[in-house]
Design a protein around this motif. Structure first.
Motif, mmCIF file in Angstrom:
data_model
loop_
_atom_site.group_PDB
_atom_site.id
_atom_site.type_symbol
_atom_site.label_atom_id
_atom_site.label_comp_id
_atom_site.label_asym_id
_atom_site.label_seq_id
_atom_site.Cartn_x
_atom_site.Cartn_y
_atom_site.Cartn_z
ATOM 1 N N LEU A 22 7.631 3.505 4.218
ATOM 2 C CA LEU A 22 6.635 2.500 4.582
ATOM 3 C C LEU A 22 7.247 1.385 5.417
ATOM 4 N N GLY B 29 8.637 3.421 8.773
ATOM 5 C CA GLY B 29 7.745 4.398 9.381
ATOM 6 C C GLY B 29 8.332 5.799 9.307
ATOM 7 N N ILE C 136 3.283 7.547 9.811
ATOM 8 C CA ILE C 136 3.191 6.316 9.027
ATOM 9 C C ILE C 136 3.791 5.206 9.869
ATOM 10 N N PRO C 137 3.003 4.217 10.282
ATOM 11 C CA PRO C 137 3.558 3.144 11.120
ATOM 12 C C PRO C 137 4.476 2.238 10.307
ATOM 13 N N MET D 251 3.794 -0.428 6.730
ATOM 14 C CA MET D 251 2.607 -0.107 5.932
ATOM 15 C C MET D 251 2.792 -0.592 4.498
ATOM 16 N N ARG D 252 1.772 -1.260 3.959
ATOM 17 C CA ARG D 252 1.803 -1.677 2.564
ATOM 18 C C ARG D 252 1.322 -0.526 1.672
ATOM 19 N N GLN E 1 -2.431 -0.188 1.480
ATOM 20 C CA GLN E 1 -3.178 0.050 2.719
ATOM 21 C C GLN E 1 -3.509 1.530 2.862
ATOM 22 N N GLN E 2 -4.447 1.805 3.746
ATOM 23 C CA GLN E 2 -4.942 3.166 3.929
ATOM 24 C C GLN E 2 -5.013 3.474 5.422
ATOM 25 N N LEU E 3 -4.642 4.691 5.770
ATOM 26 C CA LEU E 3 -4.749 5.153 7.152
ATOM 27 C C LEU E 3 -6.001 6.014 7.299
ATOM 28 N N SER F 254 -3.897 7.468 1.593
ATOM 29 C CA SER F 254 -3.299 6.338 0.887
ATOM 30 C C SER F 254 -1.950 6.782 0.328
ATOM 31 N N PHE F 255 -1.172 5.814 -0.138
ATOM 32 C CA PHE F 255 0.220 6.100 -0.490
ATOM 33 C C PHE F 255 0.541 5.678 -1.920
#
Length: 204
Positions: free
Chosen positions: A26, A29, A110-111, A114-115, A118-120, A140-141
């Motif tokens: 995260l 990336g 994954i940029p 990313m928290r 957060q959701q892509l 989501s992660f």
């Protein structure tokens, strides 16, 4: 894990996939490949599920009328569950489910920064269970267990020292997500006392 979100009328459903990643993935990336089941409208029955006949109980309206005392009431037909039609012959391809399932594999990026909360969203990679216009893929992660713990923008890890090193102080190496660093343990340090390494936390 993959979940299929409830759709709006005429819109194919989105898929929610939860992926386990490391904290470093995260922060810096990473390109990863994910696998998930995807639903497509059965083209052999055009998403109908098979051959239907008009419901004999409600005559295709999906509702039935009844009288209670002096009142005329309307309720959902229990024979067809409000659909107005009854399945007579299920589609041999989808067995009446109206959709067919396919195991998909896609590469996502994954940029950096990313928290975990957060959701892509990836447009067009969801289900095609209603029309040829697809829903979205939502990713989501979930953080993999590791020696590093995230709290806000701070990253914590534990360092073991013996009693003599704690009393007299010492120099020791500690592993960080930016590589190995050397830190000074001050004399008389107490259990659970924290030492800050500036600029090595989560990107703000």
């Amino acid at each position: 894990n993959a979940r299929h979100r409830r759709r709006q009328p005429g819109i194919s459903t989105s898929i929610h996939v939860e992926v386990e990643v490391g904290l470093e993935d995260l922060i810096f990336g990473k390109s990863i490949v994910i696998k998930y089941p995807r639903q497509f409208k059965c083209h052999d029955c055009n998403g109908e599920g098979g051959e239907y006949s008009v419901c004999p109980a409600c005559h295709g309206t999906g509702q039935v009328n009844f009288t209670r005392g002096f009142m005329n009431l309307t309720t959902t037909c229990t024979t067809c569950h409000g659909h107005g039609k009854i399945l007579q012959k299920a589609c041999s391809t989808c067995n009446g489910r109206k959709t067919i399932s396919s195991n998909e594999e896609t590469e996502i990026e994954i940029p950096p920064g990313m928290r975990p909360d957060q959701q892509l969203k990836f447009h067009g990679l969801g289900n095609r269970d209603v029309s040829d216009s697809p829903g979205d893929l939502l990713v989501s992660f979930r953080l993999r267990e590791s020696k590093f713990h995230l709290n806000g923008t701070n990253i914590y890890t534990d360092v073991e020292v013996d009693c003599i090193e704690a009393c007299l102080g010492c120099e020791t190496k500690v592993e960080t997500l930016d590589g190995e660093k050397t830190i000074d343990i001050p004399p008389g340090i107490q259990h659970s006392q924290k030492i800050k390494l500036q600029g090595l936390g989560f990107p703000a």
